[in-house]
Motif scaffolding. Sequence first.
Motif, short mmCIF file in Angstrom:
data_model
loop_
_atom_site.label_atom_id
_atom_site.label_comp_id
_atom_site.label_asym_id
_atom_site.label_seq_id
_atom_site.Cartn_x
_atom_site.Cartn_y
_atom_site.Cartn_z
N LEU A 58 0.84 -1.21 0.00
CA LEU A 58 0.00 0.00 0.00
C LEU A 58 0.87 1.25 0.00
O LEU A 58 0.62 2.21 -0.77
CB LEU A 58 -0.92 0.00 1.21
CG LEU A 58 -2.17 -0.87 1.15
CD1 LEU A 58 -2.78 -1.00 2.53
CD2 LEU A 58 -3.18 -0.28 0.17
N GLN A 59 1.87 1.27 0.83
CA GLN A 59 2.74 2.44 0.93
C GLN A 59 3.49 2.70 -0.36
O GLN A 59 3.82 3.85 -0.68
CB GLN A 59 3.72 2.26 2.09
CG GLN A 59 3.05 2.31 3.46
CD GLN A 59 3.99 1.94 4.59
OE1 GLN A 59 4.99 1.24 4.38
NE2 GLN A 59 3.69 2.40 5.80
N GLN A 60 3.74 1.65 -1.13
CA GLN A 60 4.45 1.79 -2.40
C GLN A 60 3.51 2.07 -3.57
O GLN A 60 3.93 2.14 -4.71
CB GLN A 60 5.28 0.55 -2.66
CG GLN A 60 6.44 0.37 -1.68
CD GLN A 60 7.23 -0.90 -1.92
OE1 GLN A 60 6.82 -1.77 -2.68
NE2 GLN A 60 8.38 -1.00 -1.26
N GLY A 61 2.22 2.22 -3.26
CA GLY A 61 1.26 2.61 -4.28
C GLY A 61 0.82 1.50 -5.21
O GLY A 61 0.38 1.78 -6.34
N GLU A 62 0.90 0.25 -4.77
CA GLU A 62 0.48 -0.86 -5.62
C GLU A 62 -1.04 -1.04 -5.53
O GLU A 62 -1.56 -1.99 -4.93
CB GLU A 62 1.21 -2.14 -5.21
CG GLU A 62 2.71 -2.06 -5.50
CD GLU A 62 3.44 -3.34 -5.16
OE1 GLU A 62 4.49 -3.59 -5.79
OE2 GLU A 62 2.98 -4.10 -4.28
#
Length: 394
Positions: A58-62
């Motif tokens: 989530l934090q990496q925008g996936e």
Amino acid sequence: MQSSFPLVSRATISQISPSLIREIANEGMDRPDMLAFWFGESDKPTPQYITDAAITSLQQGETRYIQNLGRPYLRQALSDYLGQLHGRPIGSEQLAITSAGINGLMLVAQTVLSPGDKVVAITPVWPNVVEIPQILGATVDRVALTVKEGAWALDMDQLLSALRPDVRMLIINSPGNPTGWTITNEEVQTILSHCRKHGIWILSDDAYQRLIYASDRHYAPSFLDYATPDDRLISVNTFSKAWLMTGFRVGWVVAPPLIIEALGKLIEFNTSCLFEPCQRAAQAALLSGESGIISLRAELAHSYQFLVNGLRELPGVTVPESGGGMYAFFRIEGFADTTLLTKRLVRESSLGLAPGAAFGPEGNGWVRWCHAVSSTDKLQQGLARLGEFLARNR
């Protein structure tokens, strides 16, 4: 002005019975002193390394659209896991990632079944398994398990006589929900040979495959150990049970490549793809979860025996032996209507169990108790409440 056209679903859908388990749970969910054993999930949280993988994703925008059949890294990790487990190659081209095991069951049925097809299911069983073919217009014949020498058993002669050449699919859940019945290697080979002869599809619901009580096996007997790539075999599985990931809704299907190709098309028109943070979590589970599964199996074997021993000490209670899963399926002398019984247990004892009728007519008179708890203290409290209830109502 009232319309002359009724606002109703098609007849098949309107005839589906609502979940009796949900009905019981809805009565007791808000009770602060409720001891709930009605749903089929552990009370342990998902392991931190699995949730961390989802958080990082989530934090990496996936958070975008991805492949219908699942991300290549997850399919490869699953291929490696299954190959190591079964000692034979199961390639990525044989795998589809689905939005939970139940989605996999529906997709497989949509791929293989047509209206009017005949299906055979071994019962009692999780109701979704038999409702799905009926939703699609197929008919389902039920072959009931029996209790033989104090354990759940399959009448092979009865099953084979039901598997006539005009049957399209056989559905098997082993270890079974609710009974815990576990198929043997000999039964697997006999059924596979018979279905090969008549061109019958085998749909194996393997949700509890790793959760067996015997300490000398890594998994329950499996059709994947004996099938060839040309066999009409489809295995549906889930990360929910063995990896404690019920809320992540990640499942998978093992099937011949042409079926997987068809599943990919259907996934596009159902869910399109599975949320990638959930796929990262599933990858982490495959790569690092084996020790957790071994620990969970030992805990389940202990809690199962603890519960069964306690139930058998109560007057009039019969508990057949089972081989795996996370349930005790038992009956109590003098309580034929166990739907009424479980409702009374909620209201009078704040004890939440599942009525056997939720798993089909063969379950009438039986009760399911999920023993997947982190402490047997909770089971002991439940046994005490059941004992007190029975003492008041004898």
